[in-house]
Design a protein around this motif. Structure first.
Motif, PDB file in Angstrom:
ATOM      1  N   PRO A  24      13.966   9.546  62.196  1.00  0.00           N
ATOM      2  CA  PRO A  24      14.103   8.637  61.013  1.00  0.00           C
ATOM      3  C   PRO A  24      14.622   9.537  59.924  1.00  0.00           C
ATOM      4  N   GLY A  94      11.570  21.807  44.788  1.00  0.00           N
ATOM      5  CA  GLY A  94      13.048  21.828  44.725  1.00  0.00           C
ATOM      6  C   GLY A  94      13.584  21.609  43.214  1.00  0.00           C
ATOM      7  N   ILE A  98      16.469  16.941  44.269  1.00  0.00           N
ATOM      8  CA  ILE A  98      15.810  16.852  45.384  1.00  0.00           C
ATOM      9  C   ILE A  98      14.435  15.845  45.212  1.00  0.00           C
ATOM     10  N   GLY A 103      10.337  12.773  49.414  1.00  0.00           N
ATOM     11  CA  GLY A 103       8.797  12.057  49.390  1.00  0.00           C
ATOM     12  C   GLY A 103       7.753  12.644  50.482  1.00  0.00           C
ATOM     13  N   GLY A 109       6.477  13.986  57.686  1.00  0.00           N
ATOM     14  CA  GLY A 109       7.279  13.984  59.056  1.00  0.00           C
ATOM     15  C   GLY A 109       7.608  15.333  59.671  1.00  0.00           C
TER      16      GLY A 109
HETATM   17  C1  LIG Z   1      16.895  22.410  48.159  1.00  0.00           C
HETATM   18  C2  LIG Z   1      15.799  22.083  48.546  1.00  0.00           C
HETATM   19  C3  LIG Z   1      14.465  22.398  48.020  1.00  0.00           C
HETATM   20  C4  LIG Z   1      13.239  21.938  48.573  1.00  0.00           C
HETATM   21  N1  LIG Z   1      12.203  22.437  48.148  1.00  0.00           N
HETATM   22  C5  LIG Z   1      10.965  21.904  48.520  1.00  0.00           C
HETATM   23  C6  LIG Z   1       9.883  22.425  47.984  1.00  0.00           C
HETATM   24  O1  LIG Z   1       9.708  23.193  46.996  1.00  0.00           O
HETATM   25  N2  LIG Z   1       8.430  21.982  48.563  1.00  0.00           N
HETATM   26  C7  LIG Z   1       8.632  21.221  49.833  1.00  0.00           C
HETATM   27  O2  LIG Z   1       7.488  20.916  50.123  1.00  0.00           O
HETATM   28  N3  LIG Z   1       9.756  20.979  50.381  1.00  0.00           N
HETATM   29  C8  LIG Z   1      10.966  21.237  49.751  1.00  0.00           C
HETATM   30  N4  LIG Z   1      12.154  20.950  50.417  1.00  0.00           N
HETATM   31  C9  LIG Z   1      11.966  20.125  51.600  1.00  0.00           C
HETATM   32  C10 LIG Z   1      12.060  18.517  51.401  1.00  0.00           C
HETATM   33  O3  LIG Z   1      12.578  18.155  50.269  1.00  0.00           O
HETATM   34  C11 LIG Z   1      10.597  17.969  51.464  1.00  0.00           C
HETATM   35  O4  LIG Z   1      10.076  18.178  52.712  1.00  0.00           O
HETATM   36  C12 LIG Z   1      10.753  16.316  51.360  1.00  0.00           C
HETATM   37  O5  LIG Z   1       9.383  15.916  51.036  1.00  0.00           O
HETATM   38  C13 LIG Z   1      11.199  15.675  52.632  1.00  0.00           C
HETATM   39  O6  LIG Z   1      11.489  14.152  52.560  1.00  0.00           O
HETATM   40  P1  LIG Z   1      12.542  13.488  52.506  1.00  0.00           P
HETATM   41  O7  LIG Z   1      12.228  12.066  52.253  1.00  0.00           O
HETATM   42  O8  LIG Z   1      13.887  13.893  52.045  1.00  0.00           O
HETATM   43  O9  LIG Z   1      12.627  13.709  54.320  1.00  0.00           O
HETATM   44  P2  LIG Z   1      13.904  13.537  55.341  1.00  0.00           P
HETATM   45  O10 LIG Z   1      14.666  14.655  55.275  1.00  0.00           O
HETATM   46  O11 LIG Z   1      14.441  12.095  55.256  1.00  0.00           O
HETATM   47  O12 LIG Z   1      12.514  13.385  56.726  1.00  0.00           O
HETATM   48  C14 LIG Z   1      12.133  14.674  56.920  1.00  0.00           C
HETATM   49  C15 LIG Z   1      11.299  14.631  58.182  1.00  0.00           C
HETATM   50  O13 LIG Z   1      10.476  13.450  58.212  1.00  0.00           O
HETATM   51  C16 LIG Z   1      10.698  12.490  59.350  1.00  0.00           C
HETATM   52  N5  LIG Z   1      10.333  11.209  58.381  1.00  0.00           N
HETATM   53  C17 LIG Z   1      10.803  10.761  57.345  1.00  0.00           C
HETATM   54  N6  LIG Z   1      10.160   9.822  56.877  1.00  0.00           N
HETATM   55  C18 LIG Z   1       9.376   9.341  57.898  1.00  0.00           C
HETATM   56  C19 LIG Z   1       8.804   8.204  58.148  1.00  0.00           C
HETATM   57  N7  LIG Z   1       8.577   7.231  57.442  1.00  0.00           N
HETATM   58  N8  LIG Z   1       8.006   8.130  59.406  1.00  0.00           N
HETATM   59  C20 LIG Z   1       8.084   9.333  60.196  1.00  0.00           C
HETATM   60  N9  LIG Z   1       8.967  10.371  59.994  1.00  0.00           N
HETATM   61  C21 LIG Z   1       9.537  10.598  58.908  1.00  0.00           C
HETATM   62  C22 LIG Z   1      12.328  12.836  59.335  1.00  0.00           C
HETATM   63  O14 LIG Z   1      12.522  12.245  60.630  1.00  0.00           O
HETATM   64  C23 LIG Z   1      12.393  14.294  59.350  1.00  0.00           C
HETATM   65  O15 LIG Z   1      11.761  14.936  60.665  1.00  0.00           O
HETATM   66  C24 LIG Z   1      13.262  21.382  49.713  1.00  0.00           C
HETATM   67  C25 LIG Z   1      14.465  20.733  50.239  1.00  0.00           C
HETATM   68  C26 LIG Z   1      15.743  21.309  49.747  1.00  0.00           C
HETATM   69  C27 LIG Z   1      17.028  20.753  50.503  1.00  0.00           C
END
Ligand SMILES: Cc1cc2nc3c(=O)[nH]c(=O)nc-3n(C[C@H](O)[C@H](O)[C@H](O)COP(=O)(O)OP(=O)(O)OC[C@H]3O[C@@H](n4cnc5c(N)ncnc54)[C@H](O)[C@@H]3O)c2cc1C
Ligand code: FES
Ligand code: FES
Lengths: 295, 161
Positions: A24, A94, A98, A103, A109
């Motif tokens: 996903p 982030g 970001i 979310g 996930g």
């Molecule tokens: C520059 C940078 C800084 C960051 N800083 C932080 C920080 O300070 N703190 C922090 O916690 N994180 C941080 N992150 C990590 C990231 O932003 C978080 O983990 C964020 O919550 C991921 O959400 P997303 O929707 O982008 O996930 P995605 O990248 O779309 O998915 C992440 C994972 O979840 C799974 N997934 C997504 N949606 C679902 C769903 N509905 N059901 C089942 N599985 C699902 C995906 O398959 C994948 O394995 C950072 C990332 C970057 C690139």
């Protein structure tokens, strides 16, 4: 590789059932880093961006149902009152860009021990549930049972996260995170804390200091005992340094951190005790003020 | 796969897109919009910032397939006809551009900030630009540029009313 683009939730569940190895992708802030660096090449990407209900939230009977893809920036703007702990945690994620994409569904996930939503969700009360759906039906997974190992959660291969149920805050909540600077930093360790005056409980959540996010159960029990015995929920009187100190020590004891590039295990234990004392002091001061102004 | 979307108001079509490809790659290598820069591909630097349906995001972290039928606006879309746009001109005038690698992302992020709050405090500016790294300027000239853009924007609003 395939790119699956379901238009509805039912189509998404059908696609996940048919392609259990599809990855996903929601905000992509974790997934795309892996794609760009070729860490991992899944059989397919399953895009969730088209499914509008994932970006919605609602409040019914004192419980927030937070869609998996509501971005952090909207949690901060729209949900700081009902979910103060999670909104504070969201604010440390982030950068603005970001937070506009990532979310809680993606944080869950990925289930990284460093995910900032986890300590806030653990602290938010016993009744936090992850709504996991598949073509077979819906499960409400208690947040305590959701994290099962380093970057492993209890989702089945055909399941997707639809939302998280989180009780509306009935008392002050705090989140604290240690990092090398203010923006754009993975937590060295983090701590979430919440007072739940309605049922006389407290909530804790430890991040980045164990294989999974976890509660400090003994610290919670100790503090609940003290608050009850001394009638502090009613009086809002001072806790005293001894209680605050002991709480910090018990939080520290609940962690099992490792040495890594971001910090040593010793440093993590030490800073957890500090964050536990601070967040307890901040929330208790707020609570005392509420009691005094109500009196 | 084929991906079609709107870029700076015009429909665009990209063919032979790899399923794991980023929007940034599609913009730079497939549809002739190399303004957005690739400096980290992991969301850390903000050089690739674009508007996706009006929200600033890192285009290196958006999968190309996710933008199907959606609207993208890049630094190229910040111009005022043939002229530089207000934010772009302010960066030039304030001397906020050295190597220029960070500039496209800063321009989009600044544009979004001033859209939301035309007169931001220094703290607001720092917070809004906290996801955009610059290796050259030391940020002071960038702060000046945003303040200049803000002043010009407020003046413009003042005169048009
Ligand atoms: C520059 C940078 C800084 C960051 N800083 C932080 C920080 O300070 N703190 C922090 O916690 N994180 C941080 N992150 C990590 C990231 O932003 C978080 O983990 C964020 O919550 C991921 O959400 P997303 O929707 O982008 O996930 P995605 O990248 O779309 O998915 C992440 C994972 O979840 C799974 N997934 C997504 N949606 C679902 C769903 N509905 N059901 C089942 N599985 C699902 C995906 O398959 C994948 O394995 C950072 C990332 C970057 C690139
Ligand atoms: S290239 Fe996208 S944030 Fe650096
Ligand atoms: S001007 Fe060179 S990185 Fe900013």
């Amino acid at each position: 590789m395939e790119f699956l683009r379901p238009a509805t939730w039912d189509e998404a569940l059908a696609a996940k059932a048919e392609h259990p190895t599809a990855l996903p992708i929601s905000g992509g802030t974790d997934v795309m880093v892996e794609m760009n660096f070729d860490v991992h090449r899944p059989s397919a990407l399953l895009d969730l961006n088209r499914i509008t209900e994932l970006t919605e939230w609602s409040i019914t009977d004192g419980v927030v149902r937070l869609g998996a893809a509501v971005p952090y920036s909207r949690i901060i703007d729209e949900l700081s009152e009902p979910l103060p702990g999670l909104a504070r945690a969201a604010h440390t994620v982030g950068s603005p860009q970001i937070r506009n994409r990532g979310g809680v569904g993606g944080n869950l996930g990925g289930a990284s021990p460093a995910g900032d939503a986890h300590p806030a969700l653990l602290a938010a009360g016993r009744d936090v549930y992850v709504e996991a759906c598949s073509v077979r039906g819906t499960r409400l997974i208690p947040i305590d049972e959701f994290y099962v190992g380093v970057k492993r959660n209890s989702l089945e291969k055909d399941e997707l996260i639809r939302s998280v149920f989180i009780p509306v805050a009935d008392g002050p909540q705090q989140f604290s995170k240690i990092g090398t600077r203010n923006a754009m930093v993975i937590a060295v360790c983090a701590f979430g804390f919440a007072l739940h005056p309605k049922n006389h409980t407290v909530g804790t959540g430890i991040g980045s200091a164990a294989p999974t996010p976890r509660r400090a159960v003994e610290a919670e029990q100790y503090l609940q005992g003290v608050l009850e015995e001394r009638g502090l929920w009613e009086s809002g009187d001072l806790l005293g340094t001894e209680v605050i100190q002991k709480f910090g020590e018990l939080v520290k004891a609940a962690a099992s951190p490792i040495d890594d590039v971001r910090g040593t295990a010793d440093y993590r234990r030490h800073s957890l005790a500090v964050m536990a004392r601070r967040t307890l002091t901040w929330t208790w001061n707020d609570y005392s003020k509420q009691i005094r102004s109500a009196a | 796969m084929r991906v079609t979307f709107t870029a700076n108001g015009k429909p665009v079509e990209a063919d032979d897109v790899w399923e794991g490809e980023s929007l940034l790659y599609v913009l730079r290598e497939r549809v002739g919009l190399p303004g957005s820069k690739n400096a980290c591909e992991q969301g850390e630097c903000g050089s690739c910032t674009v508007y996706l349906d009006g929200t600033p995001v890192c285009s290196c972290l958006v999968a190309a397939g996710q933008v199907q039928d959606r609207e993208v606006r890049t630094v190229e879309g910040l111009t005022d006809g043939e002229e530089l746009g207000l934010v772009q001109q302010a960066f030039v005038d304030a001397g906020a551009v050295q190597c220029g690698f960070c500039t496209p992302g800063l321009l989009v992020q600044t544009d979004a900030l001033l859209d939301r709050s035309p007169q931001p405090s220094d703290t607001d500016i720092r917070e809004a630009l906290s996801g955009n790294l610059c290796r050259c300027t030391g940020y002071e000239k960038i702060m000046d540029a945003v303040r200049l853009a803000s002043a010009r924007k407020c003046q413009k609003v003042g005169t048009s009313e």
